[in-house]
Design an enzyme around this catalytic site. Sequence first.
Site, PDB file in Angstrom:
ATOM      1  N   GLY B  47       0.707  -0.735   0.292  1.00  0.00           N
ATOM      2  CA  GLY B  47       0.190  -0.291  -0.098  1.00  0.00           C
ATOM      3  C   GLY B  47       0.641   1.163   0.039  1.00  0.00           C
ATOM      4  O   GLY B  47       0.225   2.483   0.210  1.00  0.00           O
ATOM      5  N   HIS B  72      20.569  15.711 -11.892  1.00  0.00           N
ATOM      6  CA  HIS B  72      19.489  15.299 -13.335  1.00  0.00           C
ATOM      7  C   HIS B  72      17.789  14.978 -12.618  1.00  0.00           C
ATOM      8  O   HIS B  72      17.553  15.339 -11.281  1.00  0.00           O
ATOM      9  CB  HIS B  72      19.886  14.733 -14.104  1.00  0.00           C
ATOM     10  CG  HIS B  72      19.764  13.510 -13.653  1.00  0.00           C
ATOM     11  ND1 HIS B  72      20.684  13.187 -12.755  1.00  0.00           N
ATOM     12  CD2 HIS B  72      19.185  12.485 -13.645  1.00  0.00           C
ATOM     13  CE1 HIS B  72      20.252  11.595 -12.237  1.00  0.00           C
ATOM     14  NE2 HIS B  72      19.576  11.009 -12.671  1.00  0.00           N
ATOM     15  N   HIS B  74      15.471  13.265 -13.072  1.00  0.00           N
ATOM     16  CA  HIS B  74      14.993  11.695 -12.437  1.00  0.00           C
ATOM     17  C   HIS B  74      14.896  11.863 -10.869  1.00  0.00           C
ATOM     18  O   HIS B  74      15.063  12.092 -10.348  1.00  0.00           O
ATOM     19  CB  HIS B  74      16.055  10.735 -12.729  1.00  0.00           C
ATOM     20  CG  HIS B  74      15.985   9.942 -14.325  1.00  0.00           C
ATOM     21  ND1 HIS B  74      17.178   9.602 -14.163  1.00  0.00           N
ATOM     22  CD2 HIS B  74      15.023  10.212 -15.606  1.00  0.00           C
ATOM     23  CE1 HIS B  74      17.457   9.289 -15.934  1.00  0.00           C
ATOM     24  NE2 HIS B  74      16.288   9.888 -16.270  1.00  0.00           N
ATOM     25  N   HIS B 139      23.651  11.138 -20.004  1.00  0.00           N
ATOM     26  CA  HIS B 139      22.438  10.328 -18.807  1.00  0.00           C
ATOM     27  C   HIS B 139      21.733   9.912 -19.795  1.00  0.00           C
ATOM     28  O   HIS B 139      21.033  10.660 -21.342  1.00  0.00           O
ATOM     29  CB  HIS B 139      22.323  10.719 -18.077  1.00  0.00           C
ATOM     30  CG  HIS B 139      21.494  10.172 -17.438  1.00  0.00           C
ATOM     31  ND1 HIS B 139      22.223   8.954 -16.671  1.00  0.00           N
ATOM     32  CD2 HIS B 139      20.665  10.040 -15.843  1.00  0.00           C
ATOM     33  CE1 HIS B 139      20.888   7.985 -15.600  1.00  0.00           C
ATOM     34  NE2 HIS B 139      20.944   8.881 -15.153  1.00  0.00           N
ATOM     35  N   ASP B 161      24.132  10.740 -11.972  1.00  0.00           N
ATOM     36  CA  ASP B 161      24.013   9.512 -12.649  1.00  0.00           C
ATOM     37  C   ASP B 161      25.051  10.183 -13.662  1.00  0.00           C
ATOM     38  O   ASP B 161      25.066  10.549 -14.691  1.00  0.00           O
ATOM     39  CB  ASP B 161      22.499   9.240 -13.089  1.00  0.00           C
ATOM     40  CG  ASP B 161      22.543   8.398 -11.630  1.00  0.00           C
ATOM     41  OD1 ASP B 161      23.016   8.134 -10.836  1.00  0.00           O
ATOM     42  OD2 ASP B 161      21.223   8.520 -12.194  1.00  0.00           O
ATOM     43  N   ASP B 193      28.280   7.137  -9.604  1.00  0.00           N
ATOM     44  CA  ASP B 193      27.555   6.290  -9.573  1.00  0.00           C
ATOM     45  C   ASP B 193      27.773   4.752  -9.889  1.00  0.00           C
ATOM     46  O   ASP B 193      28.738   4.190 -10.999  1.00  0.00           O
ATOM     47  CB  ASP B 193      26.881   6.612 -11.368  1.00  0.00           C
ATOM     48  CG  ASP B 193      25.873   5.774 -11.823  1.00  0.00           C
ATOM     49  OD1 ASP B 193      25.695   5.347 -11.010  1.00  0.00           O
ATOM     50  OD2 ASP B 193      25.494   5.905 -13.133  1.00  0.00           O
ATOM     51  N   SER B 364      21.524   1.643 -22.050  1.00  0.00           N
ATOM     52  CA  SER B 364      21.333   1.959 -20.153  1.00  0.00           C
ATOM     53  C   SER B 364      21.745   3.254 -19.956  1.00  0.00           C
ATOM     54  O   SER B 364      22.878   3.520 -21.477  1.00  0.00           O
ATOM     55  CB  SER B 364      22.075   1.480 -19.541  1.00  0.00           C
ATOM     56  OG  SER B 364      22.177   1.810 -17.973  1.00  0.00           O
ATOM     57  N   HIS B 366      23.770   4.531 -17.857  1.00  0.00           N
ATOM     58  CA  HIS B 366      24.688   4.064 -17.056  1.00  0.00           C
ATOM     59  C   HIS B 366      26.213   3.907 -16.797  1.00  0.00           C
ATOM     60  O   HIS B 366      25.915   2.758 -18.298  1.00  0.00           O
ATOM     61  CB  HIS B 366      24.456   3.191 -15.395  1.00  0.00           C
ATOM     62  CG  HIS B 366      22.939   4.099 -15.128  1.00  0.00           C
ATOM     63  ND1 HIS B 366      23.162   5.480 -13.687  1.00  0.00           N
ATOM     64  CD2 HIS B 366      21.632   3.959 -15.032  1.00  0.00           C
ATOM     65  CE1 HIS B 366      21.853   5.632 -13.243  1.00  0.00           C
ATOM     66  NE2 HIS B 366      20.814   4.326 -14.075  1.00  0.00           N
ATOM     67  N   HIS B 388      24.818   5.241  -5.081  1.00  0.00           N
ATOM     68  CA  HIS B 388      23.876   4.903  -6.090  1.00  0.00           C
ATOM     69  C   HIS B 388      23.988   3.320  -6.225  1.00  0.00           C
ATOM     70  O   HIS B 388      24.433   2.839  -8.070  1.00  0.00           O
ATOM     71  CB  HIS B 388      23.811   5.336  -7.828  1.00  0.00           C
ATOM     72  CG  HIS B 388      23.803   7.342  -7.563  1.00  0.00           C
ATOM     73  ND1 HIS B 388      23.876   8.242  -8.532  1.00  0.00           N
ATOM     74  CD2 HIS B 388      23.674   7.521  -6.059  1.00  0.00           C
ATOM     75  CE1 HIS B 388      23.836   9.163  -8.130  1.00  0.00           C
ATOM     76  NE2 HIS B 388      23.722   9.296  -7.201  1.00  0.00           N
ATOM     77  N   ASP B 441       2.423   6.919   1.923  1.00  0.00           N
ATOM     78  CA  ASP B 441       0.698   6.129   1.937  1.00  0.00           C
ATOM     79  C   ASP B 441       0.088   7.258   1.391  1.00  0.00           C
ATOM     80  O   ASP B 441      -0.248   7.371   2.778  1.00  0.00           O
ATOM     81  CB  ASP B 441       0.419   5.462   2.816  1.00  0.00           C
ATOM     82  CG  ASP B 441      -0.555   4.835   1.930  1.00  0.00           C
ATOM     83  OD1 ASP B 441      -1.110   5.079   1.226  1.00  0.00           O
ATOM     84  OD2 ASP B 441      -0.839   3.719   2.496  1.00  0.00           O
TER      85      ASP B 441
END
Lengths: 560, 560
Positions: B47, B72, B74, B139, B161, B193, B364, B366, B388, B441
Amino acid sequence: MTRENKLQIIPLGGLGEVGKNMTVIRYNNQILIVDAGLAFPDEDMLGIDLVIPDLTYLVENQDLVLGILITHGHEDHIGALPYLLKNINAPVYGTRLTLGLIQAKLNEAKLGHVDTHEIKPRDTVRLGTFKVEFINVSHSIPGSVGLAIHTPLGTIIHTGDFKLDHTPASGGILDIHKFSELGDQGVLCLLADSTNVERPGFTQSEKIVGQNIDDTFAEAEGRIIFASFASNVNRLQQAITAAHKHNRKVAVVGRSMVNVVAIASDLGYLDIPEGTLLEVDEIVNQPVNEVCILTTGSQGEPMSALSRMAMHDHRQISISPGDTVIISASPIPGNEKAIARNVDMLFKLGAKVIYESVSGMHVSGHAAQEELKLMLSMVKPQYFIPVHGEYRMLMKHAELAAQMGVHQENTFVIENGSVVEFTRHGARVADKVQAGRVLIDGLGVGDVGNIVLRDRKQLSQDGILIIVLTLNGSDGSILSGPDIVTRGFVYVRESELMLDEVKEITRKTMLRCQQNGIREWASLKNQIRDVVGKNLYDKTKRRPMIIPILQEVKELNTSK
Amino acid sequence: MTRENKLQIIPLGGLGEVGKNMTVIRYNNQILIVDAGLAFPDEDMLGIDLVIPDLTYLVENQDLVLGILITHGHEDHIGALPYLLKNINAPVYGTRLTLGLIQAKLNEAKLGHVDTHEIKPRDTVRLGTFKVEFINVSHSIPGSVGLAIHTPLGTIIHTGDFKLDHTPASGGILDIHKFSELGDQGVLCLLADSTNVERPGFTQSEKIVGQNIDDTFAEAEGRIIFASFASNVNRLQQAITAAHKHNRKVAVVGRSMVNVVAIASDLGYLDIPEGTLLEVDEIVNQPVNEVCILTTGSQGEPMSALSRMAMHDHRQISISPGDTVIISASPIPGNEKAIARNVDMLFKLGAKVIYESVSGMHVSGHAAQEELKLMLSMVKPQYFIPVHGEYRMLMKHAELAAQMGVHQENTFVIENGSVVEFTRHGARVADKVQAGRVLIDGLGVGDVGNIVLRDRKQLSQDGILIIVLTLNGSDGSILSGPDIVTRGFVYVRESELMLDEVKEITRKTMLRCQQNGIREWASLKNQIRDVVGKNLYDKTKRRPMIIPILQEVKELNTSK
């Protein structure tokens, strides 16, 4: 006028999925069953222990069943047998190891006598009009066979699970000669394992794993903890052989690993040199460089021995720096995260963990594309049904078959329950019988359906809030409550104000209903559920299951 | 006597895990924050919507925070920003796209004014005693930067990253010159990273994906449905470019995809030729070979647009035979089964689905091992902290660093909350601050802890059984009930006998307690729970949560 003879192939499991493999072969009024496997639940089947095929069709036709043919002893081929044999009385055919594993399962299920027949590769068994030949194949468990089922309308070949391994760790290799011979004689229909159809090339040989295991055992300085599937007897053999060679004693932990090692060595499938095997209690006193522990848990199963070791929670074994942990298995889809968690925790405890797919500690037991092509080219079937795989795999296997010269209209990519019917005029999908999944939770069979699962899902997301009220039977006024009980919704100690407000809202709602002459309990409950639900969602953006419970007292019972 | 100057690096997220990246750089009483990311919940966090770092340390030291540097846009680098900025008032630094995505997030969270500063690669910003340089990296989202943070005790480099892409789809390449220059000048500590440290070799270039996309678009005859991460703007650009070249109109579906396309094209990161973009309602009327649909759902997320299409449940788009679906992403661990389910269903609807990792439709974002080595060799750091990544990845990255000449005792494989402290005498792990995860939640922050999760877990496994009784306040006799309510336990209609027996057992237990003089409610409830629990387990092998609820009525309120 006689009715036309009909041969039917009806998969009841293993199509559009991985697991619970089961196929029915029917000729007029005679039925053979190939395998009776289970599947493990998806993550959305909350609380479910295992999944078996819907057996309705077989129960309805139980008098027609002549025999149950088991290709090998993996759970996805034998796991539903206890449930099947509770309903159907028929002899079971399998190799020695397969029957050994089945017997353990039947004992556990406390089933009475079952008529089992041990067969060997190249044996032939007559069952009614059928003549069944058992054909040796290589797979990740010894004693695996494919089947040739000769019927008056032609021969059906079912590969079971197979790979081509020219240098298996034990047992004969794939019986190329028999498959080729049958192919030359003419095969009506091939059913073949699609598990690895997405992989190009050939699956590597088990012997390569053996060499890598030996190299690692030669270099390891501390203890070796070797995790694998319990049923991968050849893999266990290779670990035991390496342990013996490098002067390590072996202990076995994990219930299923202990069971399989006992059965396999009793039946002669495991060669354990005298004095190699120790109890776990004994091995902890050995010098670390003389210890090898075989364990379950290669899939990160939370209660498994390896997971307990990783959590530093195993009763007898604690991982120390210098230990080498070998995970000799590849992740079954869905288990990736659990395995990674174990690897991380084992690293943290200082172990060297060998887990990467490039480590050469595992090869698959299933045929890749080139092996599947070989099977198609040996058998040269007139018709083809890809089995054992999700839909995209069956499609891919159908593509391979087309490349190998099977006419596209002769390949059936079908679902569980589809009836492929052969007559002397040809073949077609003729019918659909009841098929599907039965979810098993604990002892109960069949009673965890969609309603129960839907409730579990809702409970798991936002928990539950229960509102209890006792009403005066004569005027509907509140005698006791409202009391609130919640679980899995909010941390109650930090939420007292919010829950007090729920009581207040409930009281007001009851009063409003009383004023409006609403007395039916269903209406009262709906009102409470709506008003409280809205209030809680506004405050928390959560939707707990809300259960108002009303009780009524008519008169005080003062007797005693 | 003056106190010694101290430089501290304190990761608050992203270590021992993938996601919720956040690092604190502290020099005496001045703090910089690098990134503020979220993580997605594990499957056992029932949940939970999302997970953010424990912010306690920053809240306690909020007056010291000079700035928040975002590498960045993300989610695992910006997703916790709204929660951070609710507690801390500090300026935010990022590139244009990064700030655009942040602003959308802050608007949604209805946060008031936030002080944001747009920076470009090679910009330098002074914050207190710190001098921060922003360094271009490649990236899977444009506008990604690494950081050089110059302090009186030396320079810290944080890669963010990154990957090395000599032919990126847009933007400059990894600023090799700047990293090398800094390396020559001397770098105290590198944070790098670790996401792809388990992969040997080099990560392939985005340009290769572009060529494969173009080839596929050239061949496709029906509609193209292109699924990717919304934030992978370069990937979207390549799809749009291919669509335009092959005379296809483009429509965008899925909330996050629509958002990102709007922001990225507004800010000049996406080049969409005039007339290429259509509304979904418009594109359904185009000839099928002139249609390209960009969609979310590459991870099989149940509510995403692609999943709805696969379920044949999307309002506007239904998949037909001849359509080509491209899944231009690789599975995030844990999503494999959901993705496979979508692929299967799309196949069943007749689509051609391009999803395999060998299809060349994804690379990828990375750095793999050789790129990580390059970074270490350019920067030549005195100290090294792999970030990371899960623990095994950090360990592996530490191994790489050792190979590249970083002294083993100068590499810190640490946990979230560990304080790596630098003085002019050296570096050591000096302390541990509060760190961990906060589960979110709905609206609530911090109130879903272990108790709530444990309850959800139990509820999800075997459901709940509630027993309600109203007692006579004067003698403890039963006035009403026992009534039974269950959810998620058994299918009630098939279980009436069993539930009747629960009532009977409850009555008997109450009577026995009465006879034994047990009147405390806690004892009564325990007795009921134990006896009923045992009965149900024997019958079903399930352990529902059992909640006895007692109410008491002292006197009937007959007034009214």
